[in-house]
Write a protein that holds these residues in place. Sequence first.
Motif, PDB file in Angstrom:
ATOM      1  N   HIS A 297       0.632  -1.353  -0.464  1.00 30.75           N
ATOM      2  CA  HIS A 297      -0.397   0.071   0.027  1.00 30.75           C
ATOM      3  C   HIS A 297       1.219   1.221  -0.517  1.00 30.75           C
ATOM      4  O   HIS A 297       0.886   2.573   0.793  1.00 30.75           O
ATOM      5  CB  HIS A 297      -1.041   0.095   1.234  1.00 30.75           C
ATOM      6  CG  HIS A 297      -2.310  -0.987   1.172  1.00 30.75           C
ATOM      7  ND1 HIS A 297      -3.190  -0.364   0.274  1.00 30.75           N
ATOM      8  CD2 HIS A 297      -1.965  -2.240   1.759  1.00 30.75           C
ATOM      9  CE1 HIS A 297      -4.064  -1.557   0.340  1.00 30.75           C
ATOM     10  NE2 HIS A 297      -3.493  -2.825   1.008  1.00 30.75           N
ATOM     11  N   GLY A 298       1.895   1.517  -0.949  1.00 25.19           N
ATOM     12  CA  GLY A 298       2.696   2.459  -0.716  1.00 25.19           C
ATOM     13  C   GLY A 298       4.408   1.999  -1.442  1.00 25.19           C
ATOM     14  O   GLY A 298       4.081   0.557  -1.082  1.00 25.19           O
ATOM     15  N   VAL A 299       4.791   3.536  -1.591  1.00 26.32           N
ATOM     16  CA  VAL A 299       6.446   3.293  -1.243  1.00 26.32           C
ATOM     17  C   VAL A 299       6.797   3.990  -0.930  1.00 26.32           C
ATOM     18  O   VAL A 299       6.598   4.578   0.106  1.00 26.32           O
ATOM     19  CB  VAL A 299       6.821   3.557  -2.958  1.00 26.32           C
ATOM     20  CG1 VAL A 299       6.907   1.709  -3.955  1.00 26.32           C
ATOM     21  CG2 VAL A 299       6.162   3.905  -3.350  1.00 26.32           C
ATOM     22  N   ILE A 300       8.836   3.652  -0.489  1.00 25.11           N
ATOM     23  CA  ILE A 300       9.230   4.337   0.755  1.00 25.11           C
ATOM     24  C   ILE A 300       9.098   5.916   0.210  1.00 25.11           C
ATOM     25  O   ILE A 300       9.949   5.950  -1.646  1.00 25.11           O
ATOM     26  CB  ILE A 300       9.660   3.983   0.873  1.00 25.11           C
ATOM     27  CG1 ILE A 300      10.256   2.686   2.082  1.00 25.11           C
ATOM     28  CG2 ILE A 300      11.194   4.527   2.354  1.00 25.11           C
ATOM     29  CD1 ILE A 300      11.496   1.681   2.789  1.00 25.11           C
ATOM     30  N   SER A 301       9.231   7.047   0.532  1.00 25.83           N
ATOM     31  CA  SER A 301       9.585   7.814  -0.508  1.00 25.83           C
ATOM     32  C   SER A 301      10.045   9.312   0.817  1.00 25.83           C
ATOM     33  O   SER A 301       8.921   9.872   1.013  1.00 25.83           O
ATOM     34  CB  SER A 301       8.439   8.841  -1.475  1.00 25.83           C
ATOM     35  OG  SER A 301       8.479   9.691  -1.852  1.00 25.83           O
TER      36      SER A 301
ATOM     37  N   GLY B  96       7.742  12.136   2.716  1.00 26.47           N
ATOM     38  CA  GLY B  96       7.625  11.864   3.953  1.00 26.47           C
ATOM     39  C   GLY B  96       7.784  10.366   4.011  1.00 26.47           C
ATOM     40  O   GLY B  96       6.580   9.970   5.771  1.00 26.47           O
ATOM     41  N   ILE B  97       7.329   9.615   4.024  1.00 24.06           N
ATOM     42  CA  ILE B  97       6.855   8.677   3.693  1.00 24.06           C
ATOM     43  C   ILE B  97       8.042   7.085   4.204  1.00 24.06           C
ATOM     44  O   ILE B  97       9.308   6.872   3.295  1.00 24.06           O
ATOM     45  CB  ILE B  97       6.045   7.468   2.296  1.00 24.06           C
ATOM     46  CG1 ILE B  97       5.011   8.917   2.598  1.00 24.06           C
ATOM     47  CG2 ILE B  97       5.387   6.697   3.011  1.00 24.06           C
ATOM     48  CD1 ILE B  97       4.394   8.379   1.412  1.00 24.06           C
ATOM     49  N   GLY B  98       8.286   6.499   5.379  1.00 26.15           N
ATOM     50  CA  GLY B  98       8.878   5.727   5.602  1.00 26.15           C
ATOM     51  C   GLY B  98       8.463   4.681   5.790  1.00 26.15           C
ATOM     52  O   GLY B  98       7.277   4.135   4.965  1.00 26.15           O
ATOM     53  N   PRO B  99       9.432   3.070   5.933  1.00 29.74           N
ATOM     54  CA  PRO B  99       8.465   1.848   5.783  1.00 29.74           C
ATOM     55  C   PRO B  99       7.459   1.796   6.941  1.00 29.74           C
ATOM     56  O   PRO B  99       7.209   0.826   7.199  1.00 29.74           O
ATOM     57  CB  PRO B  99       9.898   1.211   6.913  1.00 29.74           C
ATOM     58  CG  PRO B  99      10.789   2.321   6.492  1.00 29.74           C
ATOM     59  CD  PRO B  99      11.145   4.137   6.055  1.00 29.74           C
TER      60      PRO B  99
ATOM     61  N   PRO C 217       9.202   0.104 -11.400  1.00 32.03           N
ATOM     62  CA  PRO C 217      10.792  -0.302 -11.703  1.00 32.03           C
ATOM     63  C   PRO C 217      10.814   1.520 -11.768  1.00 32.03           C
ATOM     64  O   PRO C 217      11.771   2.097 -13.366  1.00 32.03           O
ATOM     65  CB  PRO C 217      10.899  -0.526 -13.017  1.00 32.03           C
ATOM     66  CG  PRO C 217       9.668  -0.835 -13.738  1.00 32.03           C
ATOM     67  CD  PRO C 217       8.056  -0.806 -12.529  1.00 32.03           C
ATOM     68  N   VAL C 218      11.031   2.462 -11.033  1.00 33.95           N
ATOM     69  CA  VAL C 218      10.789   3.926 -10.552  1.00 33.95           C
ATOM     70  C   VAL C 218      11.631   4.129  -9.337  1.00 33.95           C
ATOM     71  O   VAL C 218      12.148   3.209  -8.548  1.00 33.95           O
ATOM     72  CB  VAL C 218       9.161   4.636 -10.927  1.00 33.95           C
ATOM     73  CG1 VAL C 218       9.079   4.592 -12.359  1.00 33.95           C
ATOM     74  CG2 VAL C 218       8.911   4.530  -9.433  1.00 33.95           C
ATOM     75  N   VAL C 219      12.172   5.080  -9.475  1.00 36.25           N
ATOM     76  CA  VAL C 219      13.808   5.400  -8.195  1.00 36.25           C
ATOM     77  C   VAL C 219      12.772   4.856  -6.808  1.00 36.25           C
ATOM     78  O   VAL C 219      13.410   4.393  -6.120  1.00 36.25           O
ATOM     79  CB  VAL C 219      13.768   7.399  -7.667  1.00 36.25           C
ATOM     80  CG1 VAL C 219      14.281   7.466  -6.617  1.00 36.25           C
ATOM     81  CG2 VAL C 219      14.051   7.679  -9.220  1.00 36.25           C
ATOM     82  N   GLU C 220      11.706   5.660  -6.094  1.00 36.58           N
ATOM     83  CA  GLU C 220      10.825   4.722  -5.191  1.00 36.58           C
ATOM     84  C   GLU C 220      10.839   3.231  -5.289  1.00 36.58           C
ATOM     85  O   GLU C 220      11.286   2.888  -3.774  1.00 36.58           O
ATOM     86  CB  GLU C 220       9.393   5.474  -4.809  1.00 36.58           C
ATOM     87  CG  GLU C 220       9.323   7.333  -4.575  1.00 36.58           C
ATOM     88  CD  GLU C 220       9.469   8.020  -6.077  1.00 36.58           C
ATOM     89  OE1 GLU C 220       9.393   7.176  -7.349  1.00 36.58           O
ATOM     90  OE2 GLU C 220       9.559   9.094  -6.038  1.00 36.58           O
TER      91      GLU C 220
END
Length: 195
Positions: free
Chosen positions: A105-109, A113-116, A142-145
């Motif tokens: 439900h998301g990626v680290i960014s 401000g999105i952490g693990p 396959p993008v940076v995040e």
Amino acid sequence: MDPIARLTEALTKLPGIGEKTASRLAFHILGSSEEYARGLAQAILDVKERILLCSVCMNITDQDPCRLCQDPDRSEEVICVVEEPNDLYAIEKTGSFKGKYHVLHGVISPLEGIGPDEIYVNELLNRLKGGKVKEVLLATNPVVEGDTTALFLKEQIRPLGIRVTRIARGIPVGGDLEYTDGATLTDAIRGRQDL
Ligand SMILES: [Zn+2]
């Protein structure tokens, strides 16, 4: 506002639906059977009222654990990690993966401000402690995040003695699993490499 205008306006809020399409859909619904209209309305309500997250894989479901987690024909030894339920459905449609899933439900960014802790990483790590899992296939986009998240997960999972793989680069860089055609996605899964 008359009912047709109200329906048209509600439909324009859907992604990819402009005013023209919304109007066409509204008139199509007007011309359809009452049974169809009721079924459509009920299906929309059910999505909001009856969908929950599976307590094992975090996919959206109407029963807990979900059907995929309960399916005895799926291998418990491989877990495919995806960003969103849509990615899971894209992979399921190819029929090329027969293990279990985990939805973050998301990626680290860091920029956003999105952490693990903001996504379902701990739930994944807890699942891996059961000892049954032999491989984790990281299928974040396959993008940076997506790459950052994959590398972070690799660091966390490797010490557990579990093989970590990443989907092959058949998917265009910057691409989205959800919009990748089935053949390319199948190749990416079959050609996965150790990370
Ligand atoms: Zn599940």
